[in-house]
Design an enzyme around this catalytic site. Structure first.
Site, PDB file in Angstrom:
ATOM      1  N   ASP A   7     -18.618 -42.828 -34.359  1.00 49.43           N
ATOM      2  CA  ASP A   7     -18.344 -43.143 -35.757  1.00 49.43           C
ATOM      3  C   ASP A   7     -17.002 -43.869 -35.729  1.00 49.43           C
ATOM      4  O   ASP A   7     -15.956 -43.250 -35.527  1.00 49.43           O
ATOM      5  CB  ASP A   7     -18.263 -41.861 -36.587  1.00 49.43           C
ATOM      6  CG  ASP A   7     -17.916 -42.141 -38.037  1.00 49.43           C
ATOM      7  OD1 ASP A   7     -18.460 -43.101 -38.613  1.00 49.43           O
ATOM      8  OD2 ASP A   7     -17.087 -41.396 -38.601  1.00 49.43           O
ATOM      9  N   GLU A  67     -21.984 -46.884 -35.664  1.00 52.27           N
ATOM     10  CA  GLU A  67     -22.238 -47.148 -37.067  1.00 52.27           C
ATOM     11  C   GLU A  67     -21.762 -48.548 -37.431  1.00 52.27           C
ATOM     12  O   GLU A  67     -20.684 -48.973 -37.015  1.00 52.27           O
ATOM     13  CB  GLU A  67     -21.505 -46.100 -37.917  1.00 52.27           C
ATOM     14  CG  GLU A  67     -21.881 -46.125 -39.371  1.00 52.27           C
ATOM     15  CD  GLU A  67     -21.234 -44.989 -40.130  1.00 52.27           C
ATOM     16  OE1 GLU A  67     -21.871 -43.936 -40.244  1.00 52.27           O
ATOM     17  OE2 GLU A  67     -20.094 -45.168 -40.592  1.00 52.27           O
ATOM     18  N   ASP A 140     -15.848 -36.687 -38.960  1.00 55.20           N
ATOM     19  CA  ASP A 140     -16.049 -37.833 -38.081  1.00 55.20           C
ATOM     20  C   ASP A 140     -16.884 -37.444 -36.855  1.00 55.20           C
ATOM     21  O   ASP A 140     -17.672 -38.240 -36.354  1.00 55.20           O
ATOM     22  CB  ASP A 140     -14.697 -38.413 -37.639  1.00 55.20           C
ATOM     23  CG  ASP A 140     -13.850 -38.807 -38.828  1.00 55.20           C
ATOM     24  OD1 ASP A 140     -14.036 -39.909 -39.349  1.00 55.20           O
ATOM     25  OD2 ASP A 140     -13.011 -37.983 -39.244  1.00 55.20           O
TER      26      ASP A 140
END
Length: 146
Positions: A7, A67, A140
């Site tokens: 992430d 992502e 996260d």
């Protein structure tokens, strides 16, 4: 198959190593790596790259799942995250990993079945779908695992 899942972030970067075994994904490692606000921009990007390189060397993944950037109203933050993504993807490609990108919406649909799932729904489903085996403190980290 061993996957490095990230992430991306400039200040915080969620990192996870997942391994797909017969039937279920297992979490081998996860952390929320943080850069120091005291360091200049370039040094923070370097630190992110070194951490990705360290994790790749230690766990030998074959693929990076990352992502895609979701633009918010804060353009300065968006540019910093875009630069961090560039460093992460560079390190993965330099190590010979294939790169797969997902939007936040795609991740939520895959995990919760609904693209507008909440953080709590994501956390709940991550723990149901993946053998986590530890207490996770940071969102996260959950995002990287998802």
């Amino acid at each position: 198959m061993r996957i490095l899942a990230i992430d991306p972030g400039y200040e915080k970067m969620g990192v996870a190593i997942l391994e797909k075994t017969s039937g279920k994904e297992v979490l081998l490692f996860s952390e929320c790596f943080q850069t120091s606000r005291k360091n200049p921009h370039a040094e923070r990007l370097r630190d992110l790259g070194k951490e990705v390189e360290r994790v790749i060397e230690e766990f030998k993944p074959t693929c990076l799942a990352i992502e895609k950037l979701f633009f918010t109203t804060n353009q300065k933050t968006a540019f910093q995250v875009a630069e961090a993504r560039g460093v992460i993807i560079f390190e993965a490609c330099s190590a010979g990993l294939s790169v797969v990108e997902f939007t936040p919406l795609q991740a939520k649909v895959a995990i919760t079945g609904y693209g507008r799932g909440t953080k709590d729904q994501m956390k709940y489903m991550v723990e149901k779908l993946i053998s986590v085996g530890k207490k996770i403190k940071e969102d996260d980290e959950y995002d990287a695992i998802a």
